[in-house]
Structures are given as C-alpha cells and as structure tokens.
Design a protein around this motif. Structure first.
Motif, mmCIF file in Angstrom:
data_model
loop_
_atom_site.group_PDB
_atom_site.id
_atom_site.type_symbol
_atom_site.label_atom_id
_atom_site.label_comp_id
_atom_site.label_asym_id
_atom_site.label_seq_id
_atom_site.Cartn_x
_atom_site.Cartn_y
_atom_site.Cartn_z
ATOM 1 N N LYS A 1 0.281 -1.496 -0.166
ATOM 2 C CA LYS A 1 -0.017 0.382 -0.386
ATOM 3 C C LYS A 1 0.942 0.873 -0.203
ATOM 4 O O LYS A 1 2.552 1.101 0.668
ATOM 5 C CB LYS A 1 -0.661 0.259 1.398
ATOM 6 C CG LYS A 1 -1.936 -0.871 1.535
ATOM 7 C CD LYS A 1 -2.914 -0.795 2.570
ATOM 8 C CE LYS A 1 -3.961 -1.715 2.040
ATOM 9 N NZ LYS A 1 -4.720 -2.268 3.511
ATOM 10 N N PRO A 2 0.357 2.363 -1.055
ATOM 11 C CA PRO A 2 1.636 4.186 -0.638
ATOM 12 C C PRO A 2 1.275 4.421 1.207
ATOM 13 O O PRO A 2 0.213 3.648 1.585
ATOM 14 C CB PRO A 2 0.044 4.320 -1.528
ATOM 15 C CG PRO A 2 -0.514 3.586 -2.035
ATOM 16 C CD PRO A 2 -1.191 2.051 -1.471
ATOM 17 N N PHE A 3 2.101 5.002 1.034
ATOM 18 C CA PHE A 3 2.163 5.326 2.231
ATOM 19 C C PHE A 3 0.850 6.818 3.090
ATOM 20 O O PHE A 3 0.260 6.468 4.165
ATOM 21 C CB PHE A 3 3.197 6.340 3.251
ATOM 22 C CG PHE A 3 3.005 7.815 1.888
ATOM 23 C CD1 PHE A 3 2.619 8.513 3.076
ATOM 24 C CD2 PHE A 3 3.144 7.307 0.766
ATOM 25 C CE1 PHE A 3 2.803 9.959 2.315
ATOM 26 C CE2 PHE A 3 3.695 9.419 0.889
ATOM 27 C CZ PHE A 3 2.383 10.698 0.971
ATOM 28 N N TRP A 4 -0.028 6.546 1.931
ATOM 29 C CA TRP A 4 -1.299 7.425 2.245
ATOM 30 C C TRP A 4 -1.760 6.231 2.431
ATOM 31 O O TRP A 4 -3.072 7.041 3.136
ATOM 32 C CB TRP A 4 -1.879 8.368 1.439
ATOM 33 C CG TRP A 4 -1.731 7.764 -0.295
ATOM 34 C CD1 TRP A 4 -3.023 7.185 -0.841
ATOM 35 C CD2 TRP A 4 -0.436 7.684 -1.097
ATOM 36 N NE1 TRP A 4 -2.476 7.139 -2.079
ATOM 37 C CE2 TRP A 4 -1.018 6.787 -2.255
ATOM 38 C CE3 TRP A 4 0.675 8.460 -1.134
ATOM 39 C CZ2 TRP A 4 -0.237 6.687 -3.347
ATOM 40 C CZ3 TRP A 4 1.282 7.833 -2.210
ATOM 41 C CH2 TRP A 4 0.653 6.972 -3.793
ATOM 42 N N LEU A 5 -1.619 4.836 2.115
ATOM 43 C CA LEU A 5 -2.925 3.975 2.610
ATOM 44 C C LEU A 5 -2.653 3.607 3.658
ATOM 45 O O LEU A 5 -3.668 2.825 3.922
ATOM 46 C CB LEU A 5 -2.853 3.451 1.392
ATOM 47 C CG LEU A 5 -4.115 4.027 0.118
ATOM 48 C CD1 LEU A 5 -3.802 3.352 -1.501
ATOM 49 C CD2 LEU A 5 -5.510 4.295 0.307
ATOM 50 N N SER A 6 -2.041 4.068 4.640
ATOM 51 C CA SER A 6 -1.201 2.881 5.483
ATOM 52 C C SER A 6 -2.388 3.070 6.910
ATOM 53 O O SER A 6 -2.785 4.542 7.195
ATOM 54 C CB SER A 6 -0.241 3.146 6.171
ATOM 55 O OG SER A 6 0.753 5.342 5.950
ATOM 56 N N TYR A 7 -2.659 2.561 8.172
ATOM 57 C CA TYR A 7 -3.668 2.431 8.465
ATOM 58 C C TYR A 7 -3.361 3.669 9.802
ATOM 59 O O TYR A 7 -4.101 4.819 10.087
ATOM 60 C CB TYR A 7 -3.543 1.721 9.447
ATOM 61 C CG TYR A 7 -4.089 -0.214 8.875
ATOM 62 C CD1 TYR A 7 -5.208 0.362 8.630
ATOM 63 C CD2 TYR A 7 -3.319 -1.235 8.892
ATOM 64 C CE1 TYR A 7 -6.218 -1.157 7.606
ATOM 65 C CE2 TYR A 7 -4.161 -1.780 8.249
ATOM 66 C CZ TYR A 7 -5.220 -2.401 7.653
ATOM 67 O OH TYR A 7 -5.291 -3.268 6.483
ATOM 68 N N PHE A 8 -2.293 4.238 9.911
ATOM 69 C CA PHE A 8 -1.593 5.343 10.627
ATOM 70 C C PHE A 8 -2.518 6.621 9.923
ATOM 71 O O PHE A 8 -2.526 7.748 10.609
ATOM 72 C CB PHE A 8 0.207 4.969 11.265
ATOM 73 C CG PHE A 8 0.906 6.049 11.370
ATOM 74 C CD1 PHE A 8 -0.096 6.641 13.691
ATOM 75 C CD2 PHE A 8 1.199 7.510 11.202
ATOM 76 C CE1 PHE A 8 0.688 7.662 14.603
ATOM 77 C CE2 PHE A 8 1.858 8.458 12.018
ATOM 78 C CZ PHE A 8 1.367 8.793 13.136
#
Length: 956
Positions: free
Chosen positions: A698-705
């Motif tokens: 997942k791209p970083f903008w789709l990470s849970y955090f």
C-alpha cells in the motif's frame, strides 16, 4: 541410378508395399519462420526447437516463437543443445554461438570463429573449437576457464558425446575434461574412404560416416573398427541414430539402416532431408531443407497412400470400399491392408457416395452415374445424382437424389411391407434401377430408415420428410420451423442429423426433435460432417475429429486436422479407425488414442511494469509496480493442437482466454495480496494448474497510521467548520427573524392606519346619502337606508379587524353599500353583481380592497352622467387568480378629473392613493402580485363610454 529405381518401385508397385508413412507437414503455412530446417531438439520441458534459415524457434504444438538478436552475424545455423541451466544453444553457420535465456537470445563472448564446427556441452562445461585451440567455458559464469592448444590444419569435424568432446583432424582428439585430452592416430587410408565426415554416437561408440559412400568407422576404447552400410548414396547430409538404427539423411530422402539386421528401407525420395529426431514420446520429426518439417507418429504400416485422394468409405464384410476422385473405387483388404482397384472410368468425376450391402454383396456408388456393382462388374447404371443410399429391409433400399427421392430394389421377386407404397408411386414410364419416387421435385440430401417406427426419412431442401409404409408423408419440424439437414444417420431407435448451420439434432421414434447435448467445450463448435459407427458418433470440425460415446457421454479427440490434412470419412472396424484424408487412408488404433500425453501449461515469463521478474517465489511489489503481464505456453505433443487457458484472480470466478492468446495482462492493480491461478482447458477440464503469488504494498497514504491521523484531522476540521457554519446560520436567522417581525409589524400598522383613514371617509360619504333623505323629508326611505347603513357599518367595522375576507362577505357588503348609494340617484341607476366560473365563493381576498374603486365608479363616473347609469361587478376565475371587473358606463376618468378640477383645484383622491399604497404593501415579498388595470372605454368618435377596472388577485 538406385534412387530412380527406388522411385519406380514406390510409384508403380502395389499400394500395400513399402511406402511413406503418414505424416503431418509443418511449414511456413503453419507459422514456421522458414521452410529450411537444419536441426531439431526437444528440451527438458517438452518444447520442440528448430534451427531454421531464419534463426531458431520454439514450437508448442500450435504456435512458434522465433528468437533473434541484433548481435547475430547471420541467423541460419545448427547444433541445438540444452545445458543444465535450461538454456538453449546453437551455432550459426559463421561459427558464432548464441543461447536463449529467459526468452531472450544472447551471444557468447568468443575471440573469433574457425567457421561452422559443432560445439559440445558436457555437464557444466562448453567446448568450443577455435584456431589452434579448444576453449572450455564454465557454464555457470560463461567465462573461459581453460584453453587447450592443438596444432592441426586438417580439422574436419567436431562432436560431443554425453561424456567426451571429439575433434577430427589429422588425428582424433578426445577431450576427457577441461585440462587434458588424448590424441588417437587414424587408421591407414582413413580419408581415402571417409571423404567428408559425419560423426555420431551409438552404443558407447563414436560413429564416423562418410558423406559420399557407405563406409563408416566406429571408435571405442582407443580402437577403430571399419564397417559398411547395406546401402549406397551419392551424398549424405547427416546421420541420426535411434536405438539400433542409423538414418542416413540425403538430398533424395532418408534411408533407414538397421545396424543389427542390415535391413534398409528408403522414405521420402522426393524430399531434401537434413535431420531426423525422435522425441520423448517416440514421435519422429524430420527436417527438410525446402519443405519444413515432417511429423510422423509411427513408421509402421498405419497409412495407405491412395492418389487421387479418397473421399468416401463403406464397410463390407472383411473389406472397406473406397470412393476416390476421378471416378475410382478401391477395395481395401482389412487383413492384409492391401488395396485393389475395382472400378475406373475415364471420367474426371469424384465418387460422391458409396454403400456396400453385405447381404447381397452389391456395391452402390455415385460418380458420373449411379452404379450398382457386383463381383467387380457393373450390373446397372443410371444417370441420376444419388446422394445417399440406406437399407430398408431385405428387399428395398431408400435413396435421396437431386429431383427425386424414394425406394429401389434388386430382386423384385421378394416380398415386403413396402410393396404397396412402392407400386403406388412407381411410374410405368420410368426405367433404370427399379426405383419408385416417393418424393418428387425436391433435392434429396440424405436418407435413413428407422425400424422402430417403420419410417423412412429424407433430408431435403424443403425440410425433413418422414414417409411411412401406409403412404403418409409428414414434415418433421423443430420448434415449428423447417429443419434443414444435410445428413442423417441412425443409432438404435433415434436419428441424428447435421443442419446447414452445422449443428447436431436428435429425432426420436415419436418424431420429436431436440438438439444433441454435448459437453460444454463442444457445444459451441460447428460441425461439417458426422458419422455413426457402432456406439460412437464421430464429429468433424475444421480443426479436429472428435469421438462422442452415446452410452457414456465421453468425448475424445481422435485426429487433428490442419491445412495440410483434411478428413472426409471414417470407418471403425476391429477397434481401428480408418480415415479418408487428403493424403490417403490413415489408420489409428482406437485403444491407443487415449494414451497420448496430455498437454502442459508453462509460464514463460512474469513481467512487472515491463521488466522480467522471477516467479518461483513470493514477490513483494511496490505500490507503483502494478502492471502485470504473464506470458505462458500451452504445450501439445501433437502438432496443430491448440488449447485455451482458464484463469482466476483470488476468489473470483474462473475466466477463459482465447486459444490464440498467450498473454494475461493485468493493468493498474490496486494494493493487496494476489493469487493468480492458471489452468489448461483440456476437454473442458482444468488440468496442470500454475500459481503465482505476489503482494502490492500500500502507498504510505493508505497506511493505517496515515489514514487514522488524516481522518482525525479531517474530522476535527469538519467539526470546526460545522460549528462555525451553525453559528453563522443562527446569527443570520436571528437577524432575518427580527427583520421580518419588524417588517410585518410595520406593514400591519400601515394597513391599519390606511384602513382607519378609509373608514371615516366612507362613513362621511354614506352619511351624506342618508342626510339627503332626511332633508327631503322622506322618513320611510331614511329609516330603511338607516337600517342598511347600520348593517353596513357593522360589517365595515368587522372587516377593519380582518386582513382577508371571503368573496361572499365582500358581495354582501358591496350590496348594502350600493343599495344606500342608489338612493342618491333617481330611478336611472342600476347595478349588477355576477359570479362566473367560481364554484367556491369562500376564496379569500384582501378586505376593503374593492370598495374605493366601486365608490369612484359611482361618485365620479355615474353621478354626473345623464340617462341610465349602470354598474356591473363580475367575479371570475382566471387560472390561479381571481379576476374582478368593475365596469361602469359613466363619463370616464378624463371628464371626471376635469369636473373635480373645476370644483376643487386642490382635489386629490385620498382613496386612490391609499389603495395603491396598500397594494404595494400586499405585493411586497410576494412572488404572485395583485394587479390593477384601468380600461377607458371609447366609441368610434373617441367619446368616453365609461371605465372598467380589472383587479386580479392570486388565489393563495
């Protein structure tokens, strides 16, 4: 000279004698890049590789993939070898080496070239002959690991056995490993007998053949042994050794030499043969220098060469009758597999149908004429184009022909249930072969008899006609539509038919028609022919012949077709299938057909964003690595067979790719875990599953955090904006409410002030009227009108407190007022109030709105008029408005203004101005307005005839 003798024997002796085996041609029409083929190899997976005039190519049974590179000095070459790392090597005829790795052709770095000599691969080492030396490469690194010098200017050939590399020059050099070699002297006069050498390997011995004669030497354990083949040729191009047989490839065919029995057989004398290869499934592949490749399943007697080509077959007792082109009929003895010509004419006409009656031993066939043959002699012929003949009973045969269809017999002395209908339809004038015409003026295509319902069926251009022995004819339809069949045959109590749209149908003994239920993979096929043999139905398509078992419902492919081979008929006898093909009679053992190896599915390459990636492990891909391409091959071990592939992604449904598609492309995949399954479609069954697993991060903008923090900030921002907007709206609403309340109070105050001003004015006018009665001493009228004035006053006071009143209330008040005003006039004043097109008089209108205009009409319009004075008030409905017309025949507005000016120069009508202000207030902030129009009525002389005031009030 021997070649010409061989050709003579091949062409003019009995067809069952030594002949070419059945073969399938693979050439440029099949996709082969060149018809010049020099070498053949089968790799460890099962793919076939060919070294051609256009380079090397890989064959999977249906498609070719050619490999080339800009680094090639030339493309033609030979010496195909696979190393232990799965790379395919070959040398071009310039002497440079190339290899295919991961579907890419690459070149080996080598100092120079000595010309074309065979290289050798032994275990992990590659041996390459160079000027005055042999280079040994490490196949792991593809770098030279050692150099062995040899000084020999007579190098003629090189060859690699499974364990050693040999170089033939003035001596024989035997390389055991990468460091040492052994030099063996040649026998005396070796090159006198070996003029141009060819090397091969058999039974742990090195075989050295001569290109120009039958002498060969074997070499083992340092010793040479001289031998001779039992054949002589002018020029040998190559040799191939299979088991104990050496095959000599020549420009005039290939010669099989049994090294044990010394027996020799020649094949394909008209072909320029370069090599013979036997694959892992014991099939033979023969390369030629001008006609591509010949594929042969077996060199045994499984093929009978008949030319001109056979077209139709019929099974006799112990023979098969063969109808061929050019008006020829053959008889094939099933025991000896020897053919005999039984009929021939000079007519160049094909034999269209043939039927052998095993009871009477008569043979019925159609060529230029319809012929009846017995004991190889024509006993009757008739000029009619009969398309099909079937046996009905011991006496009669049914026939379908162009123009007529019916019955015929051979022995008229026999008795039959069909005699009555036969005699009824037999024409006295007709002559020929004992025929009776049951159906006339139609083109018969096929016929069949069903003994269960005692019905003869005729497939014609007018549909399927059923004829019973009581003389009844009936058209058999499918879903109330004419059934156009081109062929019908019977199995047990059911008929099977092939339509002009190439679909199969079933007709049961009750004449009910249905489509033949076939397995899914055949249900959408188009069939051009079918034949029923025992319990099997053989279905012919453009590319294959399938066997359908009526009992089990199983299907298997029994023959592959191509542009090189076409099949037209089939016979099953003793579990052997006899096919009439464009190349002759092909014989196959039916029991062995199912033993063919199943096709395989291979993944050739897995690409991510156009770059090669390994598929033997789980892949973790970056978010932007989401364009996936999977290249695969469907490997068939029989030529001209292609298979489609199923695929599914994760838990989705299976989808199928076209058989010609060899790539699966997935673009712009989202992040996540993927499992891609591929499976070969083999007779609609999924076999040979292949799996690829990978994950797209997942791209970083789709990470849970990131999503949590972003959501929290967005929620906070939204809440802040929401609170701000709520406060803003509340403040705006508060200001608006205050403004509306203030405006409403102001309007009410203004309206009340206007009405409070209007009331005294009205009362003043009304009291003046009553006063005139008192001064006139008319007490009765004064009392009467005083009473009306009292009622009017009460109504006006009540209306003062109301914003709106009903039309009924307005009419009642106006009537009281006008009755009072009428007293001011003589008997020449009349008024009338009409209500038109208004069913509901309870509609509301503003209070005290009409009174000023009525008063103006009476006081200023009618008062000064001579003669009859009329006032007409009309209420009507105009769409969503109430229309009120106040019409008088007075002096008009202009004359009234002039009189008022004379009486009072400063006169200003209070009521008019007050009403206009009131209407403006009522119309304020309302979309639908109250409108008032004044109409001055004029005659042709422009003299006033009164005034009309039109008031329109919105209903709501």
């Amino acid at each position: 000279m021997k070649i010409f003798a061989f050709l003579f024997i091949l062409l003019f002796t009995n067809l069952g004698f030594c002949q070419n085996p059945f073969y399938v041609s693979i050439d440029k029409t099949s996709g082969l890049p060149s018809n010049s083929v020099y070498d053949i190899l089968q790799d460890s997976k099962g793919f076939m590789w060919f070294a051609t005039g256009k380079g090397i190519c890989r064959y999977d049974g249906s498609t070719f993939k050619t490999f080339s590179s800009d680094e090639q000095t030339s493309k033609s070459g030979s010496c195909l070898v696979e190393d232990g790392f799965g790379r395919i090597w070959y040398s071009n005829f310039d002497g440079y080496l190339y290899y295919v790795e991961k579907n890419v052709l690459k070149s080996l770095k080598q100092p120079t070239s000595l010309g074309y000599f065979r290289f050798g691969i032994i275990k992990d080492e590659l041996f390459l002959l160079q000027p005055n030396m042999v280079l040994i490469y490490d196949l792991r690194t593809l770098k030279v690991k050692s150099k062995i010098k040899i000084s020999d200017n007579q190098i003629s050939f090189s060859y690699a056995s499974p364990e050693k590399f040999y170089v033939l020059g003035a001596s024989l050099y035997e390389f055991n490993d990468s460091k040492t070699y052994t030099k063996h002297p040649l026998p005396n006069k070796f090159y006198d007998e070996i003029n141009g050498s060819i090397m091969n390997y058999w039974d742990h011995k090195l075989i050295i053949n001569s290109k120009s004669n039958n002498i060969y030497y074997s070499f083992k354990d340092g010793e040479f042994t001289r031998n001779a083949l039992n054949t002589t040729t002018n020029f040998n191009q190559n040799t191939s050794i299979v088991n104990n047989t050496i095959w000599i490839c020549t420009t005039n065919g290939i010669i099989k030499n049994d090294l044990d029995s010394k027996e020799t057989i020649s094949y394909f004398a008209d072909q320029n043969i370069s090599y013979l290869f036997r694959d892992n499934h014991k099939n033979y592949w023969i390369s030629t220098l001008n006609k591509g490749i010949l594929f042969i399943e077996d060199f045994e007697n499984n093929y009978i060469d008949i030319q001109p080509r056979p077209l139709t077959l019929s099974l006799g007792k112990n023979e098969i009758y063969i109808g061929a082109e050019k008006d020829l009929v053959y008889k094939l003895n099933l025991k000896k597999l020897v053919t005999e010509k039984v009929f021939e004419t000079e007519n160049n006409h094909a034999t269209g149908q043939i039927f052998a009656d095993t009871i009477t031993n008569n043979l019925f066939f159609t060529s230029f004429k319809f012929n009846i043959l017995k004991n190889n002699k024509i006993i009757s012929d008739y000029a009619v184009a009969i398309k099909d003949v079937k046996k009905v009973d011991h006496k009669y045969f049914s026939f379908a022909a162009s123009g007529i269809s019916g019955l015929f017999y051979i022995d008229e002395n026999l008795k039959s249930d069909w005699d009555i209908i036969y005699n009824k339809n037999k024409s006295k004038e007709s002559s020929g072969f004992g025929q009776s015409m049951l159906i006339k003026r139609v083109n018969g295509k096929s016929t069949e008899y069903n003994a269960v319902n005692k019905t003869i069926y005729y497939a014609t251009n007018n549909g399927l006609i059923a004829v019973t022995n009581d003389g009844k004819n009936e058209e058999i339809k499918y879903k109330n539509k004419t059934l156009h069949l081109i062929k019908i045959q019977k199995y047990k109590d059911q008929l099977y038919g092939l339509s002009t749209s190439e679909k199969m149908y079933v007709i049961n003994s009750s004449n009910e028609v249905s489509s033949l239920k076939l397995p899914y993979f055949l249900s959408n096929e188009n069939f051009n022919k079918f034949f029923i043999c025992n319990q099997y139905c053989y279905l012919f398509t453009s590319h294959s012949v399938y066997e359908f078992n009526f009992i089990s419902g199983e299907v298997q492919k029994v023959l592959s077709l191509s542009s090189d081979i076409e099949a037209t008929d089939i016979i099953l006898k003793n579990n052997k299938l006899f096919f009439a093909t464009s190349k002759g009679i092909v014989i196959k053992n039916r029991k062995e057909i199912g033993n063919y190896p199943k096709p395989k599915l291979f993944i050739n390459e897995f690409q991510v964003n156009g770059k090669h990636r390994e598929v033997n492990k789980f892949l973790l891909l970056q978010p932007d690595e989401n364009d996936i391409s999977i290249n695969f091959s469907t490997l068939s071990f029989i030529p001209n067979e292609s298979y489609s592939v199923f695929y599914k992604i994760n838990d989705s449904d299976w989808k199928i790719l076209d058989a010609a598609t060899k790539n699966l492309k997935l673009s712009a995949l989202s992040s996540g875990n993927y499992t891609i399954l591929l499976a070969l479609n083999y007779n609609n069954q999924k076999i040979d599953f292949q799996q690829i697993k990978f994950e797209i991060k997942k791209p970083f903008w789709l990470s849970y955090f990131f999503i949590f923090i972003s959501s929290l900030l967005l929620l906070l921002l939204f809440f802040t904006f929401y609170k701000y907007q709520i406060r803003k709206i509340e403040k705006q609403n508060e200001i608006l409410l205050q403004k509306n309340e203030l405006e409403k109070n102001l309007n009410l105050s203004t309206l009340k002030a206007i009405k409070s001003q209007m009331n005294p004015h009205f009362f003043y006018n009304a009291l003046n009227t009553i006063q005139s009665y008192i001064l006139a001493n008319d007490k009765k009228q004064a009392v009467n009108y005083l009473s009306k004035f009292s009622s009017l006053t009460r109504n006006i006071l009540e209306m003062t407190e109301k914003e709106f009143i009903s039309i009924n209330e307005e009419i009642f008040t106006m009537s009281l007022y006008l009755d009072i005003e009428k007293a001011r006039f003589d008997k020449d004043f009349e008024y009338e109030i009409n209500t038109e097109n208004i069913s509901d008089l309870e509609h509301k209108i503003p209070s005290m709105l009409l009174q000023p205009y009525i008063e103006n009409a009476v006081k200023h319009g009618l008062l000064h008029k001579n003669g009859l004075k009329k006032l007409l008030i009309t209420f009507s409905k105009n769409g969503d408005k109430i229309r009120i017309e106040i019409d008088d025949n007075g002096i008009g507005r202009q004359k009234s203004t002039e009189l008022n000016a004379i009486k009072n120069k400063n006169h200003n009508s209070f009521a008019t101005n007050a009403m206009q202000n009131r209407i403006d207030l009522l119309n304020k902030n309302n979309k639908n307005k109250i409108t008032i129009d004044f109409i001055d009525k004029m005659n042709q002389s422009k003299q006033s005839q009164g005034t009309t005031v039109v008031i329109e009030i919105p209903i709501n």
